[in-house]
Design a protein around this motif. Structure first.
Motif, short mmCIF file in Angstrom:
data_model
loop_
_atom_site.label_atom_id
_atom_site.label_comp_id
_atom_site.label_asym_id
_atom_site.label_seq_id
_atom_site.Cartn_x
_atom_site.Cartn_y
_atom_site.Cartn_z
N ARG A 129 -8.00 -1.00 8.64
CA ARG A 129 -6.59 -0.76 8.34
C ARG A 129 -6.41 -0.52 6.83
O ARG A 129 -5.65 0.36 6.41
N ASP A 132 -7.24 2.92 5.83
CA ASP A 132 -6.27 3.93 6.26
C ASP A 132 -4.89 3.71 5.64
O ASP A 132 -3.94 4.42 5.96
N SER A 133 -4.77 2.75 4.73
CA SER A 133 -3.46 2.37 4.22
C SER A 133 -2.91 3.36 3.20
O SER A 133 -3.65 4.16 2.61
N THR A 181 -0.13 -0.85 3.52
CA THR A 181 0.68 -0.70 4.73
C THR A 181 0.14 0.43 5.59
O THR A 181 -0.31 1.47 5.09
N VAL A 182 0.18 0.20 6.89
CA VAL A 182 -0.08 1.24 7.89
C VAL A 182 1.05 1.11 8.90
O VAL A 182 0.97 0.34 9.87
N PRO A 183 2.15 1.83 8.68
CA PRO A 183 3.36 1.64 9.50
C PRO A 183 3.11 1.80 11.00
O PRO A 183 3.68 1.05 11.79
N THR A 184 2.26 2.74 11.38
CA THR A 184 2.03 2.97 12.81
C THR A 184 1.32 1.79 13.47
O THR A 184 1.33 1.66 14.69
N LYS A 185 0.66 0.96 12.66
CA LYS A 185 -0.06 -0.21 13.20
C LYS A 185 0.65 -1.51 12.87
O LYS A 185 0.13 -2.59 13.17
N GLN A 186 1.83 -1.41 12.25
CA GLN A 186 2.58 -2.60 11.82
C GLN A 186 1.70 -3.52 10.98
O GLN A 186 1.69 -4.74 11.14
#
Length: 272
Positions: A129, A132-133, A181-186
């Motif tokens: 994560r 990918d952030s 942050t990775v919004p799609t993964k909360q």
């Protein structure tokens, strides 16, 4: 309720090629192989990691890879491995450029409990994560592609255990705190950025700020010395307005001032 044995703590390195899918499909296998070669070469230069680069400890993700190492060698994933990765990428660049390709990497470093099969764990998921952030993607996008070939992000636990506790030569000030942050993964976690060769050309250009060079340092002393100042007699300004009116102006111009030739001469008084 039962308790269960905690898996061993291990260091985690995840690697991803920047803009991998934007390359022509026929070149993707070569780029994927190059990622592995670059990481392997960097590991070989980091003698403290020993034989960590082994098939049973690493995995392929297509556009990158990951490797699990004993927790005690995690500091060496931060330093000097990151510098070696930048160096290896620089050395590989001319070969790739000859066929119209380039390679830049994002790297995330984590630590945590990882089972023996190394296939799944919260620590491994969180490290991916981080990779990918938004912050690490932004620092890559805002840097000069031909110079900054590597950007890394550290989990907060790595920063605390390795950097703050003094297990590398790097100082805390050499890392930037971010909210990964990775919004799609909360997903939201505190993390720390490290860029071995930082540049900011892309960000400055986007803001219309030219990149400074040794030729953009203002006029030379020789050019400055040739500039002349206006003489008082050359300055003249005119105010238009009727007599008796108050006239406002940004500047006032007076007629040239003419003084007698002997104005500055002093004549002592005669004695009585």
């Amino acid at each position: 309720m039962n308790s269960y044995p905690l898996p061993s703590y291990r260091g985690i390195l995840t690697v991803d090629a920047v803009a991998y899918s934007k390359n022509p499909g026929r070149h993707l296998p070569q780029l994927s192989a190059t990622v592995h070669k670059v990481v392997e070469a960097a590991f070989a230069r980091t003698s403290e990691l020993g034989d960590s680069w082994r098939p049973e400890r690493k995995g392929d993700t297509g556009d990158g890879c990951f490797i699990i190492v004993p927790a005690e060698v995690t500091p060496f994933l931060v330093h000097p491995l990151l510098n070696h990765l930048q160096d290896c990428l620089e050395e590989t660049a001319p070969t790739l450029a000859a066929i119209g390709l380039s390679l830049r990497l994002r790297v995330a470093i984590g630590i945590g409990a990882v089972p023996e099969d190394r296939n799944a764990s919260t620590a491994l998921n969180n490290t991916f994560r981080l990779l990918d952030s938004a912050p690490i993607r932004a620092v890559v996008d805002q840097s000069e592609p031909g110079v900054t070939l590597l950007a890394a992000i550290l989990a907060n636990r790595v920063y605390e255990d390795v950097i703050l506790d003094g297990f590398t030569a790097l100082r805390p000030a050499e890392f930037q705190r971010v909210e990964a942050t990775v919004p799609t993964k909360q997903f939201v976690q505190t993390a720390w950025l490290r860029v071995p060769r930082p540049t900011y050309a892309a960000e400055q250009s986007a803001q219309g700020i030219p990149v400074a060079s040794d030729r953009d340092v203002g006029p030379s002393l020789e050019a400055t010395s040739k500039q002349t100042c206006a003489r008082p007699s050359d300055i003249s300004t005119t105010i238009n307005g009727s007599v008796g009116q108050n006239v406002n102006a940004d500047s006032v111009t007076l007629p040239p001032l003419t003084l007698p030739a002997d104005f500055f001469q002093f004549t002592p008084p005669r004695e009585a």
